[in-house]
Design a protein around this motif. Structure first.
Motif, mmCIF file in Angstrom:
data_model
loop_
_atom_site.group_PDB
_atom_site.id
_atom_site.type_symbol
_atom_site.label_atom_id
_atom_site.label_comp_id
_atom_site.label_asym_id
_atom_site.label_seq_id
_atom_site.Cartn_x
_atom_site.Cartn_y
_atom_site.Cartn_z
ATOM 1 N N THR A 259 -3.926 10.523 5.509
ATOM 2 C CA THR A 259 -3.797 10.099 4.114
ATOM 3 C C THR A 259 -2.911 8.875 3.944
ATOM 4 O OG1 THR A 259 -1.941 11.622 3.757
ATOM 5 C CG2 THR A 259 -4.155 12.448 3.265
ATOM 6 N N ARG A 260 -2.535 8.225 5.035
ATOM 7 C CA ARG A 260 -1.711 7.036 4.917
ATOM 8 C C ARG A 260 -2.443 5.934 4.177
ATOM 9 N NH1 ARG A 260 0.366 6.452 11.144
ATOM 10 N NH2 ARG A 260 1.862 8.163 11.148
ATOM 11 N N SER A 261 -1.683 5.180 3.408
ATOM 12 C CA SER A 261 -2.237 4.021 2.743
ATOM 13 C C SER A 261 -1.093 3.081 2.435
ATOM 14 C CB SER A 261 -2.949 4.440 1.451
ATOM 15 O OG SER A 261 -3.894 3.483 1.042
ATOM 16 N N GLY A 262 -1.380 1.803 2.412
ATOM 17 C CA GLY A 262 -0.352 0.832 2.045
ATOM 18 C C GLY A 262 0.270 0.154 3.238
ATOM 19 N N GLY A 263 1.592 0.040 3.226
ATOM 20 C CA GLY A 263 2.313 -0.728 4.219
ATOM 21 C C GLY A 263 3.146 -1.797 3.537
#
Length: 542
Positions: A259-263
């Motif tokens: 579920t990672r998103s962005g940075g």
């Protein structure tokens, strides 16, 4: 940049299209920095309809780039076709548009596919038209205009649309659309739309994303996305927005790999170094990782910029409900001294659905004890930073201002000059009306204004639905002020010894007076997300 203006023949286009569901595909940045040439393509009198939705124009790494992102129902090869608008005749593209190949991946949430492509080699002061082509079909055509690549410019900052948070995504979307219409009608030459995060209420609810993306203004002006806490928990944020120079390694994420998103990412625009942080990641050393990222970017890129602007979601000097959240208390310890040492000029934040503008803050303290609340002009001095928190741009949710509470955080008490406010803030405001922030970038100053984009009347979902009991200045005791009127305005004079001179920033990393560093450190292609600029596409720029 120098461009090759020779006419190119067909068959010379480089196409790098990746289709698949793996995280590796999502990690590619195939479009960035491609020196692409024209390809022959026969237009048709009536274009077919391509299965494309959710098109949005994003910011590129420099003034000469834009990123286009979209959703599609098929995973076949996809490209973005771009021409100067002057070449369109009777609504038809020329037979030889420039094509930019897309990176395409399977959606991780609702099926289908997402794609993005970087348009590179744009010329200044030019209107362009673009569309997405899939097979023999096209999306509708949209247009944008570049301005001069040097000199003064304005950008607009929007806090927490959070579409769906009122319980009515349609009403929330109408509020955002109206703010975009109002702000861009008043500022048609604004060059960037900068996000404070929380585009939607629920990260994986595409109906909310559809309402967020409804305005064609988001296809005409570049949206510089910021990830908020309501945008995490799924891949939709990253699928809808592809950002330049992004470090997506573990410390800059929030949640597990699925579920990672962005940075964290950065870009330079007309002498401003913008650095955008995923402030959702703050535990287990993430704040240190963010500071290291900012330090490395400033060292590598700061000499090219006159101003440095940081953007992230969680306001460390929150004036309302989130003022004493544990994570904000931690950030108030971790961030301010580092930002002062790095010569940051302005920090733009969201999350608290209310407006605040800080005093000049140096090393986590008020730089000038004599600075008056609401001062119309301030001088930064060495290491001075202004922190701004944006109110809701959509009217979906407002938080009321809170009184300083030293029982929750003894270090975030009242302002001696205005005890109703927190010590860090020169201005705190909540009227339950939609607002946006305008920032004017000038050679000798930054001008920050918080402007009303609505009144108590619809569209204003939180008021319409009775989510708040009053509306207007002075807790509703005064009548709502007209659209376009200013809540707050301040002229920020940069310090001549704060690393800002005619050639940009200092040369020694932090500098004797908190200036910016030289070209040592952070590269442009870490983690496969580089953005090396090469020769622009062919004669289409003419």
């Amino acid at each position: 940049m120098k461009f090759d203006n020779r006419t190119q023949g067909p068959g010379l286009v480089r196409r790098r299209v990746a289709v698949g569901a793996t995280a590796t595909v999502m990690g590619l940045s195939a479009a960035f920095g491609s020196g692409l040439t024209a390809t022959a393509h026969a237009d048709v009198s009536v274009s077919a309809s391509a299965p494309v939705t959710g098109i949005i124009l994003g910011v590129g790494a420099t003034e000469s780039q834009r990123v286009v992102s979209w959703y599609s129902s098929v995973g076949t090869a996809q490209v973005v076709e771009v021409v100067p608008t002057s070449q369109i005749v009777r609504g038809q593209f020329p037979k030889r548009p420039i094509t930019f190949p897309a990176t395409v991946a399977a959606n991780r949430v609702n099926g289908g596919f997402n794609g993005h492509a970087t348009i590179d080699g744009l010329k200044q002061n030019t209107k362009y038209s673009y569309r997405v082509r899939i097979g023999s079909g096209w999306s509708p055509t949209y247009s944008f205009r570049t301005q001069s690549f040097k000199g003064d410019f304005d950008f607009l900052f929007f806090g927490d649309p959070q579409i769906g948070s009122s319980g009515d995504a349609v009403k929330d979307g109408a509020g955002l659309q109206d703010t975009l219409n109002v702000s861009l009608a008043a500022n048609p030459k604004a060059e960037l739309l900068v996000s404070g995060g929380d585009q939607v209420e629920s990260a994986n609810t595409e109906a909310q994303w559809d309402a967020f993306l409804a305005s064609d203004k988001l296809r005409q002006y570049p949206w510089a996305a910021t990830i908020g806490n309501h945008d995490v928990g799924g891949k939709a944020y990253e699928q809808h927005f592809w950002t330049p120079n992004t470090d997506r390694s573990a410390p800059f994420y929030n949640g597990d790999a699925a579920t990672r998103s962005g940075g964290d990412y950065w870009y330079i625009y007309k002498g401003v170094l913008f650095i955008d942080l995923n402030s959702n990641a703050y535990a287990a050393g993430s704040d240190a990782a963010h500071i290291s990222y900012v330090t490395n970017v400033v060292k590598a890129q700061g000499a090219k910029a006159k101003y440095t602007v940081l953007v992230y979601h969680h306001s460390i000097y929150s004036p309302a409900d989130h003022a004493n959240d544990a994570d904000n208390q931690l950030r108030r310890q971790d961030f301010p001294t580092a930002f002062s040492n790095l010569g940051v000029d302005l920090v733009l934040q969201g999350h608290d659905h209310s407006y605040s503008r800080s005093y000049v803050i140096k090393n986590g303290a008020k730089a000038n004890p004599k600075e008056k609340p609401g001062a119309a002009e301030v001088a930064q001095g060495p290491g001075g930073v202004i922190y701004v928190t944006a109110n809701s741009a959509s009217g979906s949710k407002y938080y009321d201002l809170t009184a300083p509470d030293t029982t929750k955080d003894p270090k975030y008490g009242p302002d001696p000059l205005n005890p109703k406010s927190h010590w860090a803030n020169s201005v705190e405001n909540q009227e339950h009306v939609r607002t946006y922030v305008k920032v004017q970038v000038r050679d000798d100053k930054l001008v920050v204004e918080n402007l009303r984009s609505g009144t108590c009347a619809a569209p204003n979902a939180a008021v319409e639905l009775g989510k708040v009991p009053w509306c207007g200045p002075n807790s509703g005791a005064s009548a709502a002020q007209p659209v376009g009127s200013a809540v707050d305005k301040v002229v920020i004079r940069p310090s001549s010894t704060n690393g800002h001179d005619d050639n940009g920033h200092g040369n020694d990393g932090h500098g004797d007076d908190n200036g910016h560093g030289n070209d040592n450190g952070h590269g442009n292609d870490d983690h496969g997300h580089g953005n090396k600029l090469t020769t622009a596409p062919a004669a289409w720029l003419q």
